[in-house]
Design a protein around this motif. Sequence first.
Motif, PDB file in Angstrom:
ATOM      1  N   GLU A  12       0.829  -1.211   0.000  1.00  0.00           N
ATOM      2  CA  GLU A  12       0.000   0.000   0.000  1.00  0.00           C
ATOM      3  C   GLU A  12       0.866   1.265   0.000  1.00  0.00           C
ATOM      4  O   GLU A  12       0.636   2.187  -0.787  1.00  0.00           O
ATOM      5  CB  GLU A  12      -0.936  -0.007   1.204  1.00  0.00           C
ATOM      6  N   ARG A  13       1.869   1.310   0.865  1.00  0.00           N
ATOM      7  CA  ARG A  13       2.726   2.501   0.950  1.00  0.00           C
ATOM      8  C   ARG A  13       3.579   2.655  -0.304  1.00  0.00           C
ATOM      9  O   ARG A  13       3.702   3.759  -0.853  1.00  0.00           O
ATOM     10  CB  ARG A  13       3.617   2.411   2.195  1.00  0.00           C
ATOM     11  N   ALA A  14       4.163   1.569  -0.776  1.00  0.00           N
ATOM     12  CA  ALA A  14       4.987   1.649  -1.983  1.00  0.00           C
ATOM     13  C   ALA A  14       4.146   2.103  -3.174  1.00  0.00           C
ATOM     14  O   ALA A  14       4.574   2.960  -3.957  1.00  0.00           O
ATOM     15  CB  ALA A  14       5.641   0.300  -2.264  1.00  0.00           C
ATOM     16  N   ALA A  15       2.942   1.555  -3.307  1.00  0.00           N
ATOM     17  CA  ALA A  15       2.061   1.945  -4.413  1.00  0.00           C
ATOM     18  C   ALA A  15       1.693   3.423  -4.330  1.00  0.00           C
ATOM     19  O   ALA A  15       1.708   4.142  -5.339  1.00  0.00           O
ATOM     20  CB  ALA A  15       0.807   1.079  -4.406  1.00  0.00           C
ATOM     21  N   GLU A  16       1.392   3.876  -3.131  1.00  0.00           N
ATOM     22  CA  GLU A  16       1.048   5.296  -2.939  1.00  0.00           C
ATOM     23  C   GLU A  16       2.215   6.193  -3.363  1.00  0.00           C
ATOM     24  O   GLU A  16       2.023   7.189  -4.068  1.00  0.00           O
ATOM     25  CB  GLU A  16       0.696   5.553  -1.471  1.00  0.00           C
ATOM     26  N   LEU A  17       3.414   5.831  -2.953  1.00  0.00           N
ATOM     27  CA  LEU A  17       4.585   6.633  -3.292  1.00  0.00           C
ATOM     28  C   LEU A  17       4.902   6.581  -4.783  1.00  0.00           C
ATOM     29  O   LEU A  17       5.339   7.582  -5.367  1.00  0.00           O
ATOM     30  CB  LEU A  17       5.787   6.165  -2.473  1.00  0.00           C
ATOM     31  N   PRO A  21       3.854  10.822  -8.012  1.00  0.00           N
ATOM     32  CA  PRO A  21       4.421  11.695  -9.048  1.00  0.00           C
ATOM     33  C   PRO A  21       3.517  11.859 -10.275  1.00  0.00           C
ATOM     34  O   PRO A  21       3.577  12.870 -10.960  1.00  0.00           O
ATOM     35  CB  PRO A  21       5.733  11.003  -9.433  1.00  0.00           C
ATOM     36  N   ARG A  22       2.671  10.878 -10.531  1.00  0.00           N
ATOM     37  CA  ARG A  22       1.770  10.953 -11.695  1.00  0.00           C
ATOM     38  C   ARG A  22       0.739  12.058 -11.534  1.00  0.00           C
ATOM     39  O   ARG A  22       0.118  12.483 -12.501  1.00  0.00           O
ATOM     40  CB  ARG A  22       1.046   9.615 -11.902  1.00  0.00           C
ATOM     41  N   LEU A  23       0.546  12.562 -10.320  1.00  0.00           N
ATOM     42  CA  LEU A  23      -0.379  13.672 -10.099  1.00  0.00           C
ATOM     43  C   LEU A  23       0.209  14.990 -10.596  1.00  0.00           C
ATOM     44  O   LEU A  23      -0.525  15.945 -10.840  1.00  0.00           O
ATOM     45  CB  LEU A  23      -0.719  13.803  -8.610  1.00  0.00           C
ATOM     46  N   PRO A  28       5.633   9.791 -19.375  1.00  0.00           N
ATOM     47  CA  PRO A  28       7.030   9.631 -19.789  1.00  0.00           C
ATOM     48  C   PRO A  28       8.026  10.344 -18.874  1.00  0.00           C
ATOM     49  O   PRO A  28       9.105   9.828 -18.603  1.00  0.00           O
ATOM     50  CB  PRO A  28       7.039  10.213 -21.208  1.00  0.00           C
ATOM     51  N   HIS A  29       7.653  11.495 -18.351  1.00  0.00           N
ATOM     52  CA  HIS A  29       8.549  12.212 -17.440  1.00  0.00           C
ATOM     53  C   HIS A  29       8.728  11.427 -16.131  1.00  0.00           C
ATOM     54  O   HIS A  29       9.854  11.312 -15.622  1.00  0.00           O
ATOM     55  CB  HIS A  29       8.026  13.622 -17.139  1.00  0.00           C
ATOM     56  N   VAL A  30       7.646  10.884 -15.598  1.00  0.00           N
ATOM     57  CA  VAL A  30       7.725  10.099 -14.368  1.00  0.00           C
ATOM     58  C   VAL A  30       8.589   8.857 -14.588  1.00  0.00           C
ATOM     59  O   VAL A  30       9.381   8.477 -13.718  1.00  0.00           O
ATOM     60  CB  VAL A  30       6.319   9.729 -13.847  1.00  0.00           C
TER      61      VAL A  30
END
Length: 167
Positions: A12-17, A21-23, A28-30
């Motif tokens: 859960e934490r890894a997925a959130e982190l 950045p996609r927000l 492609p930049h992420v």
Amino acid sequence: EIVAAALALDHERAAELLDRPRLFADGPHVVRAVYMPLMHLIGERWAEGRLPVGVEHFTEKLVTTRLLSIFQAMPDGRGRRALCACAPGERHECGLIAAAIELRAAGFAVSLLGADLPAAELAAAARTTDAHVLVIALTMTPPKAASDALLAELQAEPLASTPLVLG
């Protein structure tokens, strides 16, 4: 923080982190700024024996699903065709998918064939697609028989006259 979450196998934490950045940036930049540097760091720590293979696989699966999501959300290019595959025996797809994302962003039509593609299948796909460029990803040298088969296919048409990117 992502590495710490991965070491704890905290999905859960890894997925959130990984998603945060996609927000703020396009896919492609992420990929360039976050996902691939992360996988490089994870790979280095694994190679140094500072990170267990299970954590490397855990992180790779989380990143791969995000890479595929970015790739699938992008419109396929209308230009030259890129054929992307992992070498026989190669199961790590992150670099391959990242390359496919960059090619799509550059306007290529991309056929993503994925992991562990037998050499004969690569040649058949090249004939089917009339590819303008061939991208092959590998992290380790394939077994001798698979390497020999791949080299033979790369030296025969249609692959012999197709530009090759090996990464």
